[in-house]
Design a protein around this motif. Structure first.
Motif, PDB file in Angstrom:
ATOM      1  N   GLY A  55     -14.869  26.106 -45.519  1.00 17.28           N
ATOM      2  CA  GLY A  55     -14.187  24.948 -44.959  1.00 17.28           C
ATOM      3  C   GLY A  55     -13.835  23.875 -45.953  1.00 17.28           C
ATOM      4  N   THR A  56     -12.601  23.921 -46.459  1.00 19.84           N
ATOM      5  CA  THR A  56     -12.005  22.836 -47.237  1.00 19.84           C
ATOM      6  C   THR A  56     -10.697  22.490 -46.557  1.00 19.84           C
ATOM      7  OG1 THR A  56     -12.990  23.535 -49.338  1.00 19.84           O
ATOM      8  CG2 THR A  56     -10.999  22.194 -49.459  1.00 19.84           C
ATOM      9  N   GLU A  57     -10.554  21.240 -46.141  1.00 22.02           N
ATOM     10  CA  GLU A  57      -9.330  20.840 -45.440  1.00 22.02           C
ATOM     11  C   GLU A  57      -8.139  20.925 -46.400  1.00 22.02           C
ATOM     12  OE1 GLU A  57      -9.133  20.509 -42.381  1.00 22.02           O
ATOM     13  OE2 GLU A  57     -11.109  19.970 -41.632  1.00 22.02           O
ATOM     14  N   ALA A  58      -7.038  21.494 -45.885  1.00 18.47           N
ATOM     15  CA  ALA A  58      -5.876  21.708 -46.753  1.00 18.47           C
ATOM     16  C   ALA A  58      -4.584  21.719 -45.950  1.00 18.47           C
ATOM     17  CB  ALA A  58      -6.035  23.022 -47.510  1.00 18.47           C
ATOM     18  N   ALA A  59      -4.460  20.808 -44.996  1.00 16.78           N
ATOM     19  CA  ALA A  59      -3.302  20.807 -44.103  1.00 16.78           C
ATOM     20  C   ALA A  59      -1.994  20.662 -44.868  1.00 16.78           C
ATOM     21  CB  ALA A  59      -3.430  19.693 -43.074  1.00 16.78           C
ATOM     22  N   HIS A  60      -1.968  19.760 -45.846  1.00 14.90           N
ATOM     23  CA  HIS A  60      -0.777  19.618 -46.694  1.00 14.90           C
ATOM     24  C   HIS A  60      -1.187  19.185 -48.099  1.00 14.90           C
ATOM     25  CE1 HIS A  60      -0.479  15.157 -45.456  1.00 14.90           C
ATOM     26  NE2 HIS A  60      -1.265  15.684 -44.540  1.00 14.90           N
ATOM     27  N   GLY A  61      -2.185  19.876 -48.599  1.00 15.72           N
ATOM     28  CA  GLY A  61      -2.776  19.592 -49.889  1.00 15.72           C
ATOM     29  C   GLY A  61      -4.292  19.586 -49.747  1.00 15.72           C
ATOM     30  N   ILE A  62      -4.994  19.772 -50.848  1.00 14.82           N
ATOM     31  CA  ILE A  62      -6.456  19.798 -50.810  1.00 14.82           C
ATOM     32  C   ILE A  62      -6.978  18.396 -50.497  1.00 14.82           C
ATOM     33  CG2 ILE A  62      -8.554  20.234 -52.142  1.00 14.82           C
ATOM     34  CD1 ILE A  62      -7.012  22.742 -51.429  1.00 14.82           C
ATOM     35  N   SER A  63      -7.876  18.319 -49.518  1.00 18.03           N
ATOM     36  CA  SER A  63      -8.379  17.027 -49.062  1.00 18.03           C
ATOM     37  C   SER A  63      -9.822  16.818 -49.479  1.00 18.03           C
ATOM     38  CB  SER A  63      -8.302  16.934 -47.528  1.00 18.03           C
ATOM     39  OG  SER A  63      -6.969  17.046 -47.086  1.00 18.03           O
ATOM     40  N   TRP A  64     -10.118  15.575 -49.855  1.00 15.24           N
ATOM     41  CA  TRP A  64     -11.491  15.060 -49.953  1.00 15.24           C
ATOM     42  C   TRP A  64     -12.302  15.631 -51.111  1.00 15.24           C
ATOM     43  CZ3 TRP A  64     -12.469  16.183 -44.088  1.00 15.24           C
ATOM     44  CH2 TRP A  64     -11.583  15.418 -43.318  1.00 15.24           C
ATOM     45  N   LEU A  65     -11.665  16.335 -52.027  1.00 18.88           N
ATOM     46  CA  LEU A  65     -12.387  16.832 -53.200  1.00 18.88           C
ATOM     47  C   LEU A  65     -12.014  16.046 -54.454  1.00 18.88           C
ATOM     48  CD1 LEU A  65     -12.229  20.711 -52.711  1.00 18.88           C
ATOM     49  CD2 LEU A  65     -13.908  19.077 -51.844  1.00 18.88           C
ATOM     50  N   GLU A  88       5.706  28.789 -51.456  1.00 21.46           N
ATOM     51  CA  GLU A  88       5.463  28.100 -52.724  1.00 21.46           C
ATOM     52  C   GLU A  88       4.412  27.003 -52.555  1.00 21.46           C
ATOM     53  OE1 GLU A  88       8.803  26.979 -55.305  1.00 21.46           O
ATOM     54  OE2 GLU A  88      10.110  27.948 -53.840  1.00 21.46           O
ATOM     55  N   ILE A  89       4.514  26.261 -51.459  1.00 27.18           N
ATOM     56  CA  ILE A  89       3.542  25.196 -51.207  1.00 27.18           C
ATOM     57  C   ILE A  89       2.154  25.792 -50.987  1.00 27.18           C
ATOM     58  CG2 ILE A  89       2.875  23.412 -49.534  1.00 27.18           C
ATOM     59  CD1 ILE A  89       5.916  22.896 -49.172  1.00 27.18           C
ATOM     60  N   GLY A  90       2.097  26.855 -50.204  1.00 31.42           N
ATOM     61  CA  GLY A  90       0.813  27.526 -49.999  1.00 31.42           C
ATOM     62  C   GLY A  90       0.211  27.988 -51.308  1.00 31.42           C
ATOM     63  N   SER A  91       1.048  28.529 -52.189  1.00 29.28           N
ATOM     64  CA  SER A  91       0.563  28.995 -53.482  1.00 29.28           C
ATOM     65  C   SER A  91       0.032  27.830 -54.319  1.00 29.28           C
ATOM     66  CB  SER A  91       1.694  29.709 -54.236  1.00 29.28           C
ATOM     67  OG  SER A  91       1.225  30.219 -55.465  1.00 29.28           O
ATOM     68  N   ALA A  92       0.721  26.702 -54.285  1.00 28.21           N
ATOM     69  CA  ALA A  92       0.262  25.519 -55.021  1.00 28.21           C
ATOM     70  C   ALA A  92      -1.077  25.026 -54.482  1.00 28.21           C
ATOM     71  CB  ALA A  92       1.309  24.412 -54.939  1.00 28.21           C
ATOM     72  N   ILE A  93      -1.210  25.011 -53.158  1.00 31.50           N
ATOM     73  CA  ILE A  93      -2.475  24.597 -52.548  1.00 31.50           C
ATOM     74  C   ILE A  93      -3.588  25.568 -52.939  1.00 31.50           C
ATOM     75  CG2 ILE A  93      -3.684  24.327 -50.340  1.00 31.50           C
ATOM     76  CD1 ILE A  93      -1.017  23.308 -49.169  1.00 31.50           C
ATOM     77  N   GLY A  94      -3.271  26.865 -52.905  1.00 34.00           N
ATOM     78  CA  GLY A  94      -4.259  27.860 -53.311  1.00 34.00           C
ATOM     79  C   GLY A  94      -4.659  27.710 -54.768  1.00 34.00           C
ATOM     80  N   ASP A  95      -3.697  27.420 -55.634  1.00 34.22           N
ATOM     81  CA  ASP A  95      -4.003  27.196 -57.050  1.00 34.22           C
ATOM     82  C   ASP A  95      -4.975  26.032 -57.223  1.00 34.22           C
ATOM     83  OD1 ASP A  95      -2.398  29.265 -57.871  1.00 34.22           O
ATOM     84  OD2 ASP A  95      -0.706  28.000 -58.456  1.00 34.22           O
ATOM     85  N   GLU A  96      -4.675  24.914 -56.555  1.00 34.99           N
ATOM     86  CA  GLU A  96      -5.534  23.735 -56.718  1.00 34.99           C
ATOM     87  C   GLU A  96      -6.906  23.981 -56.093  1.00 34.99           C
ATOM     88  OE1 GLU A  96      -3.802  19.906 -56.111  1.00 34.99           O
ATOM     89  OE2 GLU A  96      -1.952  20.421 -57.178  1.00 34.99           O
ATOM     90  N   ALA A  97      -6.944  24.753 -55.017  1.00 37.15           N
ATOM     91  CA  ALA A  97      -8.241  25.115 -54.435  1.00 37.15           C
ATOM     92  C   ALA A  97      -9.067  25.904 -55.436  1.00 37.15           C
ATOM     93  CB  ALA A  97      -8.033  25.928 -53.163  1.00 37.15           C
ATOM     94  N   ARG A  98      -8.429  26.835 -56.131  1.00 37.76           N
ATOM     95  CA  ARG A  98      -9.129  27.626 -57.155  1.00 37.76           C
ATOM     96  C   ARG A  98      -9.691  26.732 -58.267  1.00 37.76           C
ATOM     97  NH1 ARG A  98     -11.372  32.761 -57.520  1.00 37.76           N
ATOM     98  NH2 ARG A  98     -10.460  33.918 -55.783  1.00 37.76           N
ATOM     99  N   ALA A  99      -8.885  25.740 -58.670  1.00 34.99           N
ATOM    100  CA  ALA A  99      -9.328  24.848 -59.741  1.00 34.99           C
ATOM    101  C   ALA A  99     -10.525  24.009 -59.298  1.00 34.99           C
ATOM    102  CB  ALA A  99      -8.173  23.953 -60.177  1.00 34.99           C
ATOM    103  N   PHE A 100     -10.479  23.511 -58.077  1.00 37.02           N
ATOM    104  CA  PHE A 100     -11.620  22.741 -57.560  1.00 37.02           C
ATOM    105  C   PHE A 100     -12.848  23.641 -57.413  1.00 37.02           C
ATOM    106  CE2 PHE A 100      -8.416  19.592 -56.023  1.00 37.02           C
ATOM    107  CZ  PHE A 100      -9.002  18.464 -56.564  1.00 37.02           C
ATOM    108  N   TYR A 101     -12.617  24.867 -56.972  1.00 35.44           N
ATOM    109  CA  TYR A 101     -13.720  25.824 -56.831  1.00 35.44           C
ATOM    110  C   TYR A 101     -14.392  26.081 -58.173  1.00 35.44           C
ATOM    111  CZ  TYR A 101     -15.965  30.396 -56.019  1.00 35.44           C
ATOM    112  OH  TYR A 101     -16.852  31.437 -55.948  1.00 35.44           O
ATOM    113  N   GLY A 109     -15.473  25.195 -51.579  1.00 39.13           N
ATOM    114  CA  GLY A 109     -15.225  26.567 -51.164  1.00 39.13           C
ATOM    115  C   GLY A 109     -13.758  26.928 -51.155  1.00 39.13           C
ATOM    116  N   LEU A 110     -13.490  28.214 -51.127  1.00 44.25           N
ATOM    117  CA  LEU A 110     -12.125  28.733 -51.112  1.00 44.25           C
ATOM    118  C   LEU A 110     -11.637  29.067 -49.709  1.00 44.25           C
ATOM    119  CD1 LEU A 110     -12.268  31.025 -54.265  1.00 44.25           C
ATOM    120  CD2 LEU A 110     -10.922  28.943 -53.988  1.00 44.25           C
ATOM    121  N   THR A 111     -12.459  28.784 -48.708  1.00 51.14           N
ATOM    122  CA  THR A 111     -12.024  28.953 -47.319  1.00 51.14           C
ATOM    123  C   THR A 111     -11.327  27.674 -46.891  1.00 51.14           C
ATOM    124  OG1 THR A 111     -13.910  30.389 -46.855  1.00 51.14           O
ATOM    125  CG2 THR A 111     -12.748  29.465 -44.969  1.00 51.14           C
TER     126      THR A 111
END
Length: 944
Positions: A55-65, A88-101, A109-111
């Motif tokens: 659970g990482t909020e990511a409605a329109h970008g990574i939140s709260w990290l 493309e936006i989903g991929s960008a969000i996924g990239d930033e999630a990976r970096a925070f992870y 988390g990556l969920t």
């Protein structure tokens, strides 16, 4: 913690995935398994399994990290009508999630909890900004693309995990924790489920979150659709999470079970794999359920198989060099590439609602004086799930950059005021390091100058000009000027300034508590309504600068006035709070009227989380734009469109109704009978679904169909030519709708079945092609409980919006001819053809039931063939106080052919099968079941 390598089979990457998962689970003790069910999964150090958070909020970008790239709200992204951009936006969000992870894999988390796929059949929903609109085709395509971007396209590894939410029937905030949405089979199959299906079947979504509400009397977390449809029909091979607090809410809010152990056990058995509750309490309740025999270790194994299957695919247990996503690092967070993508998304999301006399675009060379006006003119707000914006370009900043050296002025339209005590005339000032408000100045002019913004209804904010901070309610329940922004789960910066007698006002907090003056130190604090004296609770609002007058003067001095109106994302509609109305707040409409009266060269920009209607603005203002709260690039995007550097291409994702009078009750989930959405609404909206103008001049021609006669397993190939006949390059969204021209049942007026966003240069043409499988023409046939493509004619419609159809043709389909209904078979009461005064409830004996809410309520079954007549009826019924059901033919007041008397059962949900005599002649007729008293019916059948 060092990772154990190749010690166990589950660490051997050459083994099949399921073998690895089962090997790991087989090595876990029962206590360890229990510790892995909560959202925060424990580390199992002896096996080299790290801690992990779902659970990482990511409605329109990574939140709260931390600061992360912010994209437009999903309601705005939906207006792009661009699946490729969404990927493309989903991929960008996924990239930033990976970096925070990579920074902190235990906590980051990556969920990802996105996208929100709820069908927005009502614009009053407080969370409208989180989802993609009212149409399942649009929502399905956009959410599927976002999922694909987030999860990546590697055949083995996942970049991150997309979690679809909130399944199912979640489109109201009022009593969301205990309400029940009544959704009949056609609405369920043709609308609510249709939005979720593509993201699983085409997008491969690996996670899903259940909703707080019930559907037909059953909490969704326990609803059969979770297992039967999502994990059954759709073959979802990921895991399902409960929403925060929802599993225990089955007991606390729904009162469905008496014990947490039972709610835990039944939820896990019904497909919940990860529990979002407080970890220690979750573990305690899991042990209780196991000890009581309500839950087995095998049940835990099934859940953990699902969660660990996904964790393995994230590459957690494999060498990093084999996982292409493992190398993603900090450099992607806030990258220039992602910022440019955010700007592109913001531009594509803007909708040109109106443009009379080509008022827009404005000329950068000819204009010298522009007035930016309105409460949204110099703001770039974030919503609850925006996270921390790295920066926020306001409209004023964006316009100013377009007009260097020119005269750009700004007026918010807000009054500047000094508050004084009505009792002694002393002015309110600010005292102490915490910025407490207190009555302290004998000379009124020495009081603090506040900027008072009225956001509509009971929402107001005060900003202390000396500190640049908002007045908020402190933990000590005093008013302090200490908030840097209007933000929080509880929006404590919201004040209700209540008019009282003799021009005085009283102040009430965000949670409706009275503010009074403390007799000892003069501070403004919460007080008891009954105890506070009249002198201490009343104030005078002294206007120093009239915001409306200042706006008018600015408009008069300008060549063009651009008025930015709309909503604050956390006021008058948010999670837990539905909107009080769908119209623009009267204070803002008054501002627009005054500015337009001073300068008819007025443009209005609506910045909103949802449709915000104003018939006056539509009738009077020559040019109107709409944008969602678009995050960091809002101002730049709006300026690009205003001055013609980008031709608007956004299309509305929802119908904009004129007023709430065009809507049924909020809790009415029947879009067919309630005439909701463009599919069934037969009135005149303010702006139709799919609407959006452009600076480009586009013509449609040459509609070609591969055939005019089709079988059920055929695919219709469609092509259409789009010509850009103007001088401006532009993007056009070509929309494909269908309409069943004859049907046994009420079908949509038109229904979106495809769309394509295409760029066409000035003077150029493009040919757009669609492939429409005939199966897409199906509806849910309640008589046989299956999808059905009816025999008959269908209109193929190509348009710029649902109301602007440019080309059409008709095809004939050799489909099913639905036979007459056979009520000799055991028939579910929920499979009615029509109804009045009922809703769907649970049947504790299995399935759903029809529950009347008034005397004389009825359900109808049309075109019933009694080829041998009928002499009796059997019905599974329940009633606490007793009553009866009448069987009538022709109409609800037609011929009475039988009655079933239902005795008192003492409580509802005490089910029994009762028989009654009927006298039905041979032939075909419509059958009505009419209710007298609170009698529930689940199933019935006639006997010959």
């Amino acid at each position: 913690m060092e990772t154990v390598t190749s010690k166990y089979p589950f660490q051997q990457i050459d083994l099949p995935l399921n073998d690895r998962v089962q090997d790991l689970i087989s090595r876990l003790t029962l206590d360890e398994k229990v510790s892995l069910i909560p959202q925060y999964q424990a580390a199992i150090e002896r096996l080299g399994v790290g801690a992990y958070k779902h659970g990482t909020e990511a409605a329109h970008g990574i939140s709260w990290l931390g600061k992360a790239t912010s994209f437009p709200q999903p309601s705005g992204l939906a207006c792009t009508w661009n699946p490729e951009l969404m990927k493309e936006i989903g991929s960008a969000i996924g990239d930033e999630a990976r970096a925070f992870y990579k920074k902190n894999p235990t906590v980051n988390g990556l969920t990802l909890w996105a996208p929100t796929v709820d069908m927005e059949r009502d614009p009053r929903w407080g969370r409208t900004e989180e989802a993609y609109g009212e149409d399942p085709e649009l929502t399905g395509q956009l959410s599927t693309s976002l999922v694909q971007g987030i999860q990546g396209d590697h055949p083995v590894y996942l970049k991150a995990v997309a979690t679809l939410k909130h399944f199912l029937g979640n489109n109201n905030e009022i009593e969301r924790g205990n309400c029940s949405a009544s959704i009949d089979p056609r609405n369920m199959r043709e609308y609510y489920l249709e939005a979720f299906k593509p993201a699983f079947q085409e997008g491969g979504a690996q996670s899903m979150m259940t909703a707080y509400n019930s559907v037909n009397g059953v909490p969704v977390i326990l609803h059969p659709a979770v297992m039967d449809v999502v994990k059954g029909e759709w073959d979802m091979d990921g895991f399902i999470v409960s929403d925060a607090g929802d599993l225990f809410g089955i007991v606390k809010d729904h009162k469905y079970y008496e014990s947490f152990a039972q709610s835990m056990a039944e939820s896990i058995k019904n497909g919940i794999d990860s529990v979002t509750e407080e970890t220690e309490e979750t573990i305690k309740v899991l042990h209780e359920a196991l000890d009581q025999g309500l839950l087995s270790e095998e049940d835990l194994d099934r859940a953990l198989t699902n969660t660990f299957r996904v964790r393995f695919r994230l590459g957690e247990f494999d060498p990093a060099e084999g996982n292409p996503y493992a190398a993603i690092d900090d450099s992607v967070i806030l990258s220039k590439k992602h910022a440019a993508l955010s700007l592109e998304a913001a531009k594509q999301s803007i909708v040109l609602l109106k443009n009379d006399q080509a008022t827009l675009p404005l000329s950068k060379t000819e204009l010298n004086k522009v007035a930016i006006i309105g409460p949204l003119g110099d703001e770039a707000f974030r919503d609850w799930y925006s996270g921390t914006l790295p920066y926020g370009v306001t409209p004023l900043q964006g316009v100013s950059k377009k007009l260097p050296g020119k005269h750009v002025t700004f007026e918010s339209g807000a009054d500047q005021i000094i508050l004084t005590s009505a009792a002694n005339g002393q002015a309110i000032g600010i005292t102490g390091e915490d910025g407490r408000l207190a009555v302290q100045h004998d000379i009124a002019e020495h009081g603090e100058l506040f900027q008072h913004t009225a956001w509509g209804w009971t929402s107001n904010t005060l900003k202390a000009t000396s500190r640049g901070q908002y007045v908020t309610l402190s933990e000590a329940e005093t008013l302090t000027a200490s908030a840097d922004e209007i933000y929080g789960w509880f929006v404590k910066e919201s004040l209700n300034i209540v008019p009282e007698a003799e021009g005085k006002v009283s102040l009430r907090t965000w949670n409706d508590k009275l503010i009074s003056v403390n007799a000892e130190d003069g501070t403004l604090q919460v007080a008891d309504d009954q105890a506070a004296s009249a002198d201490a609770r009343l104030f005078k609002k002294n206007i120093v600068t009239n915001g409306l007058d200042a706006a008018v003067e600015a408009a008069k001095a300008a060549e063009v006035a651009v008025v930015f109106v709309g909503n604050h994302p956390l006021l008058n509609g948010k999670e837990e709070i539905d909107r009080p109305d769908i119209v623009l707040p009267e204070e803002q409409e008054r501002l627009v009227k005054a500015v337009y009266g001073a300068n008819p060269n007025t443009v209005v920009v609506i910045v909103g989380s949802y449709p915000i209607s104003s018939t006056w603005i539509d009738e009077n203002i020559p040019a109107i734009l709409y944008t969602s709260h678009s995050g960091q690039e809002l101002g730049n995007a709006v300026a690009e469109v205003l001055f013609g550097d980008y031709s608007p291409s956004g299309k509305l994702n929802m119908t904009w109704f004129r007023s709430v009078e065009q809507l049924p009750e909020l809790m009415d989930y029947d879009i067919i009978k309630g005439k909701r959405t463009y599919m069934y609404f037969d009135g005149k909206p303010l702006y139709p679904f799919g609407h959006g103008l452009s600076y480009a001049e586009v013509n449609y021609k040459n509609l070609n169909l591969s055939t005019k006669e089709l079988q059920q397993d055929d695919t219709l190939n469609i092509s259409v030519q789009v010509d850009n006949t103007g001088a401006v390059d532009g993007d056009e969204v070509v929309q494909l709708y269908v309409q069943a021209l004859n049907s046994r049942v009420k079908r949509p007026i038109k229904q979106l079945k495809g769309f394509e966003k295409v760029s066409t240069a000035a003077g150029q043409s493009n040919t757009i092609e669609f492939a429409l499988p005939v199966t897409e023409l199906a509806f849910w046939d309640v008589t046989r409980e299956q999808y059905c493509v009816e025999n008959g004619e269908y209109a193929i419609l190509i348009g710029r919006s649902s109301a602007d159809i440019k080309l059409s043709s008709v095809v004939t389909v050799k489909g099913d001819i639905i036979p007459s209904r056979n009520l000799y078979n055991n028939t579910k009461a929920e499979n009615y053809d029509d109804y009045e005064g009922v809703y769907l409830d649970e049947c504790k004996a299995g399935g759903a039931s029809v529950h009347p809410v008034k005397e004389g309520a009825w359900i109808a079954f049309n075109d019933v063939l009694f080829d041998h007549g009928a002499v009796a009826i059997e019905a599974l019924v329940s009633s606490a106080k007793g009553g009866s059901i009448e069987i009538r033919t022709g109409s609800s007041a037609g011929k009475l052919v039988g009655t079933v008397t239902v005795p008192s059962g003492g409580v509802l949900q005490q089910w029994s099968t009762l028989k009654g005599e009927v006298s039905v002649e041979t032939g075909t007729s419509d059958v009505y079941v009419v209710f007298n008293g609170e009698v529930l019916i689940s199933r019935f059948q006639f006997n010959q």
